[in-house]
Design a protein around this motif. Sequence first.
Motif, short mmCIF file in Angstrom:
data_model
loop_
_atom_site.label_atom_id
_atom_site.label_comp_id
_atom_site.label_asym_id
_atom_site.label_seq_id
_atom_site.Cartn_x
_atom_site.Cartn_y
_atom_site.Cartn_z
N LEU A 140 44.79 48.51 31.20
CA LEU A 140 45.14 49.79 30.31
C LEU A 140 44.78 51.02 31.19
CD1 LEU A 140 44.02 48.37 26.86
CD2 LEU A 140 46.36 49.13 27.52
N ALA A 141 43.75 50.94 31.89
CA ALA A 141 43.18 51.82 32.56
C ALA A 141 42.05 51.55 33.66
CB ALA A 141 42.40 53.20 31.58
N PHE A 142 41.53 52.49 34.44
CA PHE A 142 40.79 52.18 35.38
C PHE A 142 39.92 53.65 35.84
CE2 PHE A 142 44.46 53.72 37.99
CZ PHE A 142 43.75 54.27 39.14
N ASP A 143 38.87 53.49 36.55
CA ASP A 143 38.18 54.49 36.99
C ASP A 143 38.13 54.73 38.48
OD1 ASP A 143 36.02 52.92 38.09
OD2 ASP A 143 34.69 53.34 36.33
N THR A 144 37.53 55.90 38.79
CA THR A 144 37.52 56.01 40.30
C THR A 144 36.65 55.14 41.15
OG1 THR A 144 35.78 57.62 39.90
CG2 THR A 144 38.17 58.52 39.74
N ARG A 145 35.94 54.13 40.35
CA ARG A 145 35.41 53.00 41.44
C ARG A 145 36.13 51.80 41.38
NH1 ARG A 145 30.13 53.21 38.04
NH2 ARG A 145 31.72 53.41 36.53
N GLY A 146 37.14 51.79 40.61
CA GLY A 146 37.97 50.54 40.75
C GLY A 146 37.89 49.49 39.44
N TYR A 147 36.50 49.97 38.47
CA TYR A 147 36.68 49.01 37.38
C TYR A 147 37.65 49.35 36.41
CZ TYR A 147 32.05 48.13 39.06
OH TYR A 147 30.94 47.49 40.02
N ARG A 148 38.11 48.40 35.71
CA ARG A 148 39.13 48.35 34.90
C ARG A 148 38.84 48.12 33.32
NH1 ARG A 148 40.10 43.11 33.55
NH2 ARG A 148 42.11 43.35 32.65
N VAL A 149 39.82 48.65 32.50
CA VAL A 149 39.89 48.28 31.14
C VAL A 149 40.92 47.52 30.87
CG1 VAL A 149 39.71 49.47 28.58
CG2 VAL A 149 38.35 50.48 30.54
N GLY A 150 40.75 46.45 30.28
CA GLY A 150 41.67 45.55 29.75
C GLY A 150 41.69 45.59 28.20
N TYR A 151 42.43 44.59 27.42
CA TYR A 151 42.42 44.33 26.12
C TYR A 151 40.96 43.92 25.41
CZ TYR A 151 47.19 44.56 26.78
OH TYR A 151 48.66 45.31 26.99
N GLY A 152 39.98 43.63 26.38
CA GLY A 152 38.56 43.24 25.69
C GLY A 152 38.34 42.05 25.80
N LYS A 153 39.05 41.15 26.12
CA LYS A 153 38.78 39.61 26.01
C LYS A 153 38.13 39.09 27.31
CE LYS A 153 41.40 38.61 22.02
NZ LYS A 153 40.71 38.75 21.10
N GLY A 154 37.80 39.68 28.36
CA GLY A 154 37.33 39.48 29.53
C GLY A 154 37.67 38.16 30.24
N MET A 155 39.25 37.77 29.85
CA MET A 155 39.78 36.45 30.66
C MET A 155 39.84 36.81 32.06
SD MET A 155 42.47 35.43 27.43
CE MET A 155 42.62 33.97 27.94
N TYR A 156 40.34 37.88 32.54
CA TYR A 156 40.71 38.08 33.85
C TYR A 156 39.37 38.03 34.66
CZ TYR A 156 45.74 38.20 34.41
OH TYR A 156 46.85 37.75 34.61
N ASP A 157 38.38 38.69 33.90
CA ASP A 157 36.88 38.95 34.82
C ASP A 157 36.43 37.40 35.11
OD1 ASP A 157 36.53 41.59 35.07
OD2 ASP A 157 36.24 41.76 32.79
N ARG A 158 36.69 36.38 33.91
CA ARG A 158 36.29 35.29 34.00
C ARG A 158 36.88 34.34 35.21
NH1 ARG A 158 35.04 35.74 28.69
NH2 ARG A 158 37.14 35.20 27.89
N PHE A 159 38.35 34.43 35.02
CA PHE A 159 39.29 34.31 35.98
C PHE A 159 38.85 34.66 37.33
CE2 PHE A 159 43.80 35.09 38.02
CZ PHE A 159 43.87 34.00 38.82
N LEU A 160 38.60 35.87 37.78
CA LEU A 160 38.37 36.27 38.96
C LEU A 160 37.18 35.75 39.61
CD1 LEU A 160 39.74 40.02 38.60
CD2 LEU A 160 40.53 37.97 39.72
#
Length: 191
Positions: free
Chosen positions: A127-147
């Motif tokens: 949905l959004a990201f910051d100047t360090r490359g961190y992202r905001v998704g829908y809040g379930k953390g699925m992609y963080d676990r996958f990565l």
Amino acid sequence: MTTKKDIRKHFLELRLNMPDDISADLNGRLLSRVYTLPLQQIKLAHIFLPISEKKEVNTWPLVKWFREHQPSLEWAISRSDMKTGSMEHFLWKPDAVLVKNKFGIPEPVSGTEVQPADIDLVFVPLLAFDTRGYRVGYGKGMYDRFLKQCKPGVKTVGLSFFEPVPAIEDLDAWDIPLHTVVTPDNIYHFK
């Protein structure tokens, strides 16, 4: 607007209220930048398919373009288990049967399973990201676990209609910054 909750709410509303002609223009400009990325060494890329009801970046033309211009590149897509927050990954052949799940995500009915450790590149929804490359998704953390399951050195590319926010203040220990984010006007490299 610096917490994930506030950022998530703001950018989801922006996207949902965007007129179709504007989102189509932004999508075309964003994808034209993706096509310039040096992906010749990538053998297997994971792609998210858009939730059209949430006006996500339309990745269908991206895959079509790479299938025409870089046919040796193979694609993987996922099937999500919302109860466990896990994802299964499958090789995506052009004739695969896809069905939308109850959240509107097109998913494979069956196919050849792919292990995260075999994936060279992951296109990441956000949905959004910051100047360090961190992202905001829908809040379930699925992609963080996958990565975290992917091999060290897997490339990550976020696709965003919007430019970065200065900082996400409430990062969690499991948040993984992206290597690259592509927007309609810029390509950001973070590490």
